[in-house]
Design a protein around this motif. Structure first.
Motif, PDB file in Angstrom:
ATOM      1  N   GLU A   1     -11.426  -5.775   6.260  1.00 60.03           N
ATOM      2  CA  GLU A   1     -10.268  -4.755   6.850  1.00 60.03           C
ATOM      3  C   GLU A   1      -9.309  -6.618   6.019  1.00 60.03           C
ATOM      4  O   GLU A   1      -8.098  -6.269   5.612  1.00 60.03           O
ATOM      5  CB  GLU A   1      -9.857  -5.027   8.384  1.00 60.03           C
TER       6      GLU A   1
ATOM      7  N   ASP B   1     -10.039  -6.534   2.584  1.00 56.34           N
ATOM      8  CA  ASP B   1      -8.928  -5.403   1.395  1.00 56.34           C
ATOM      9  C   ASP B   1      -7.496  -5.588   1.849  1.00 56.34           C
ATOM     10  O   ASP B   1      -6.550  -5.262   0.889  1.00 56.34           O
ATOM     11  CB  ASP B   1      -9.369  -4.087   2.681  1.00 56.34           C
ATOM     12  N   ASN B   2      -6.746  -6.338   2.953  1.00 60.93           N
ATOM     13  CA  ASN B   2      -5.830  -6.536   2.546  1.00 60.93           C
ATOM     14  C   ASN B   2      -4.938  -7.601   1.908  1.00 60.93           C
ATOM     15  O   ASN B   2      -4.476  -7.550   1.366  1.00 60.93           O
ATOM     16  CB  ASN B   2      -4.953  -6.869   4.525  1.00 60.93           C
TER      17      ASN B   2
ATOM     18  N   ARG C   1       0.901  -1.283  -0.166  1.00 59.97           N
ATOM     19  CA  ARG C   1      -0.239  -0.076   0.052  1.00 59.97           C
ATOM     20  C   ARG C   1       0.552   1.242  -0.468  1.00 59.97           C
ATOM     21  O   ARG C   1       0.544   2.510  -0.840  1.00 59.97           O
ATOM     22  CB  ARG C   1      -1.097   0.111   1.205  1.00 59.97           C
TER      23      ARG C   1
ATOM     24  N   ALA D   1     -11.336   6.727   3.421  1.00 58.20           N
ATOM     25  CA  ALA D   1     -10.966   6.358   3.472  1.00 58.20           C
ATOM     26  C   ALA D   1      -9.550   6.917   3.337  1.00 58.20           C
ATOM     27  O   ALA D   1      -9.483   7.620   3.059  1.00 58.20           O
ATOM     28  CB  ALA D   1     -11.086   5.867   1.547  1.00 58.20           C
TER      29      ALA D   1
ATOM     30  N   CYS E   1      -8.657   0.864  -2.635  1.00 56.19           N
ATOM     31  CA  CYS E   1      -9.217  -0.373  -1.175  1.00 56.19           C
ATOM     32  C   CYS E   1     -10.719  -0.999  -1.616  1.00 56.19           C
ATOM     33  O   CYS E   1     -10.806  -1.440  -2.938  1.00 56.19           O
ATOM     34  CB  CYS E   1      -9.455   0.428  -0.183  1.00 56.19           C
ATOM     35  N   ASN E   2     -11.349  -1.960  -0.800  1.00 57.77           N
ATOM     36  CA  ASN E   2     -12.414  -2.644  -1.312  1.00 57.77           C
ATOM     37  C   ASN E   2     -12.951  -1.918   0.533  1.00 57.77           C
ATOM     38  O   ASN E   2     -12.906  -2.171   1.463  1.00 57.77           O
ATOM     39  CB  ASN E   2     -12.469  -3.856  -1.598  1.00 57.77           C
ATOM     40  N   LYS E   3     -14.240  -1.297   0.806  1.00 56.84           N
ATOM     41  CA  LYS E   3     -14.449  -0.953   1.476  1.00 56.84           C
ATOM     42  C   LYS E   3     -15.612  -1.275   1.583  1.00 56.84           C
ATOM     43  O   LYS E   3     -16.606  -1.103   0.840  1.00 56.84           O
ATOM     44  CB  LYS E   3     -14.092   0.523   1.688  1.00 56.84           C
TER      45      LYS E   3
ATOM     46  N   MET F   1      -5.206  -6.618  -1.301  1.00 59.10           N
ATOM     47  CA  MET F   1      -3.939  -5.519  -2.749  1.00 59.10           C
ATOM     48  C   MET F   1      -2.804  -6.221  -2.178  1.00 59.10           C
ATOM     49  O   MET F   1      -2.032  -5.707  -3.077  1.00 59.10           O
ATOM     50  CB  MET F   1      -3.657  -4.588  -0.714  1.00 59.10           C
TER      51      MET F   1
ATOM     52  N   GLU G   1      -6.675   5.994   1.731  1.00 56.22           N
ATOM     53  CA  GLU G   1      -6.243   5.799   1.164  1.00 56.22           C
ATOM     54  C   GLU G   1      -6.113   7.151   0.000  1.00 56.22           C
ATOM     55  O   GLU G   1      -5.438   7.775  -0.912  1.00 56.22           O
ATOM     56  CB  GLU G   1      -6.044   4.928   0.465  1.00 56.22           C
TER      57      GLU G   1
END
Length: 704
Positions: free
Chosen positions: A663, A666-667, A195, A263, A244-246, A670, A265
């Motif tokens: 979370e 999302d990680n 990231r 966010a 990101c994916n929120k 990434m 980012e």
């Protein structure tokens, strides 16, 4: 008085004397008080003593019935020598003992079975010890019995084993928790390192565009996938990066806007740097009032919304077909066939058997889905490849639905329409595949759309070989047998539709939709950016070269060479943005650049390559045009990356892993999307971050 002669004492006199009885009784009582034996032990001892006495008496008196004599002597002795209260003491000793339930509280390891009337030590049983309280038959209900067992070596060993097991379980659980947390932190460390690299690329880029799309994951949670389109100012290499994916609470324009602002980012990107928003075209995204575009343009009036060209094109064929009634009926037949086979493994197997006999590929009928790109073409192509097998299956199947499909599919109209669509749909599908390429050059959009229109017009007008598939149907696949039209050994009933007329209507509708979705007017910034590729200048005369591209350049100057001011709202104040380029200087640079590119012989097949050379060699000479080139390369002309991101999301969060937190997802995304190849990834940075977070874990390893 004369005394009687004194008789000699015998053993019988001794065993029957009160002194002996007293001595014997005292001995038994003392033994009882000392050892706390039960009634059964006393009876055994008394019986043994009686048997010994009977044997001695028999030997001294030569009595052949020692048992009777012994019994008589014993009764006589009891009647003459025992005190009166001896009977009460014997009755008290022989009382039946019972289990006290309060023992279960005092001795937590104790259990009692009412059916067997026995008590057991659960610890000793669990650890496979062998003693009186593990047999399941112990009914010696005394406190002393339990006390002695608690002090026994077996029980102490079992209790120690339990304590050690409990400690071990807690230790293992603790270690597992620590290891699990360590793995999660390792995941975060790797994701954080990647990231960080993404954010550095965003910081370096002179301009940034945001791409976003919505979806619902397997856990029925609304997700927002966000990407950034950037360009390297040194190499002019453009890239679309996952941000990101929120999880979002609201799918409204305001809800998405708030999610982007929250966010981390996106929060760090200056709003004046965001020059484009790529979306799938829904009103919640494109609306200038309450849509996401409206909220962002009030932060930066220079920002433009781009409707994804892949989404635009995906709806062209399906909406064009809706305007031709026979094609609507055709799609319904394909949908019905799809569900006919989907619900039955037996039918699918029988169709596969027919395909094997006819040497056709084992393919399943596909579903026609309006919102899925290329689904119409894929469904039609499958039917085209296995049409003979489908007709054969429905002709021999006895199901009522099969008979209905058989009547429809043997019609010339259905077969000819399938062949006609195989002439038309591949042209649009090829364009759709091009518009999904990750490194699509903006200069290719208009050229590709124009080429598609030209090819469709040729098929419509019957020029350049007319329709190859329709020609193949007429010349090869249809035969006449005794006045009947035969398609690959299946009799065909003449249809009522004019296929050429259907083809013309369908193509006209597609051309109309393409013009609507890709208009060629002054407002089309995407087409204006294409002029920066300068592809056709090699074919221009000297006079034409002076004016070539000037109109498109003026569109760009109008957008980026004038001051922009936002409209105020209750929540957003007026924002004023200064021009990015200087109009007059930009026009001068353009007049100088065209002949220079020809003179230098710079390659123009790819815009990024051309402007990398210009930036490296003439950075100070063409600063305004270089800014326009950076804007063109960061333009979010399609959001296919968001769609691919959702595919990755569904691979990470599956039905068996539906409780993974947002979370963690999302990680993982990434790492999956931006991590690159495993053998090329540098683990030194994330390893350093992980070691800093896991000092305690690593210190324990060093101690070992």
């Amino acid at each position: 008085m004369a005394t009687a002669p004194k008789r000699k004492a015998t053993l019988l006199d001794f065993f029957g004397s009160p002194a002996h009885k007293k001595s014997n009784k005292t001995s038994v009582t003392t033994e009882k008080d000392k050892n706390n034996n039960n009634k059964s032990n006393e009876s055994d001892t008394s019986a043994k003593d009686t048997a010994d006495q009977s044997t001695l008496t028999s030997e001294l008196t030569n009595d052949p019935t020692p048992t009777q004599s012994s019994s008589t002597s014993s009764n006589l002795s009891k009647s003459t020598s025992e005190p009166e209260n001896s009977g009460e003491k014997l009755n008290k000793t022989s009382e039946k003992r019972s289990f006290h339930k309060n023992w279960l509280i005092d001795y937590t390891w104790l259990s009692y079975n009412e059916n067997d009337n026995a008590m057991t030590c659960t610890l000793c049983v669990k650890h496979k010890k062998s003693n009186a309280l593990t047999t399941g038959k112990c009914n010696n209900f005394k406190t002393s019995t339990l006390s002695r067992h608690a002090e026994s070596s077996d029980h102490k060993a079992a209790a120690t084993a339990k304590s050690m097991t409990g400690t071990l379980e807690k230790s293992v659980e603790k270690v597992y928790d620590e290891k699990e947390k360590a793995v999660v932190k390792a995941l975060k460390s790797i994701s954080s390192a990647i990231r960080k690299s993404v954010l550095e690329s965003i910081d370096r880029s002179p301009f940034v565009s945001i791409l976003c799309d919505e979806s619902t994951d397997i856990g029925v949670k609304k997700k927002l996938s966000v990407y950034a389109r950037v360009v390297n100012p040194e190499t002019f290499q453009a890239a679309t990066l996952y941000i990101c994916n929120k999880e979002i609470d609201s799918g409204t324009g305001k809800g998405i806007y708030d999610a982007l602002n929250n966010a981390e980012e996106v929060k760090g990107i200056p709003r004046e740097k965001i020059m484009g928003l790529g979306s799938y075209g829904a009103k919640v995204m494109t609306g200038m009032g309450q849509g996401l575009t409206g909220y962002i343009t009030r932060d930066n009036p220079m920002m433009l919304n781009y409707h994804c060209i892949a989404h635009r094109l995906a709806l062209v064929t399906s909406q064009a077909a809706d305007e031709v009634q026979f094609l609507v009926d055709y799609q319904r037949i394909l949908t019905g066939i799809f569900y006919f086979f989907k619900s039955s493994a037996k039918r699918t197997h029988e169709l596969n058997e027919i395909q094997n006999v006819l040497s056709q590929p084992n393919l399943k009928v596909k579903e026609v889905h309006e919102v899925r790109w290329m689904s119409v073409f894929i469904a039609v192509e499958t039917v085209y490849k296995i049409l003979d097998s489908l007709i054969t299956f429905f002709a021999q199947d006895k199901d009522a639905k099969s008979k209905g499909y058989a009547k429809k599919m043997v019609q010339y109209d259905f077969i000819a329409t399938t062949y006609m669509l195989m002439d038309v749909l591949p042209i649009v599908t090829e364009l759709c595949l091009l518009f999904q390429k990750a490194d699509l050059d903006v200069s290719l959009v208009k050229v590709s759309v124009d080429t598609c229109k030209k090819e469709l017009s040729h098929i419509k007008n019957g020029t350049q070989g007319k329709s190859p598939h329709l020609q193949k149907l007429v010349n090869e696949d249809l035969k006449t047998d005794k006045g009947k039209v035969v398609f690959k050994a299946n009799h065909i009933v003449q249809g009522k539709q004019n296929i050429d007329s259907i083809k013309v209507k369908f193509i006209d509708s597609i051309l109309s939709k393409l013009d609507q979705r890709f208009p060629e007017n002054d407002s089309n910034i995407m087409y204006a950016f294409a002029v920066l590729s300068m592809r056709p200048i090699s074919f221009c005369s000297k006079e034409d070269l002076e004016t070539w591209g000037n109109e498109k350049l003026e569109i760009l100057i109008k957008q980026y060479g004038e001051k922009k001011e936002s409209k105020p709202t209750e929540y957003q104040p007026i924002v004023t943005v200064e021009p990015i380029i200087i109009p007059d200087e930009t026009r001068k640079e353009w007049d100088q650049l065209k002949p220079l590119v020809l003179q230098e012989g710079y390659p123009r097949d790819k815009m990024s390559t051309l402007w990398r050379l210009i930036q490296q060699n003439y950075k100070d000479r063409f600063p305004n045009l270089i800014k326009l080139a950076a804007l063109a390369l960061t333009a979010p002309i399609h959001t296919s990356d968001c769609e691919r991101g959702f595919s990755s999301q569904n691979q990470v969060k599956t039905s068996l892993r539906n409780r993974i937190g947002s979370e963690t997802v999302d990680n993982l995304l990434m790492i999956k999307i931006q991590g690159g190849k495993l053998e090329e990834f540098d683990f030194s940075v994330p390893l350093k971050l992980w070691r800093e977070k896991q000092r305690k874990l690593f210190s324990s390893y060093r101690k070992e």
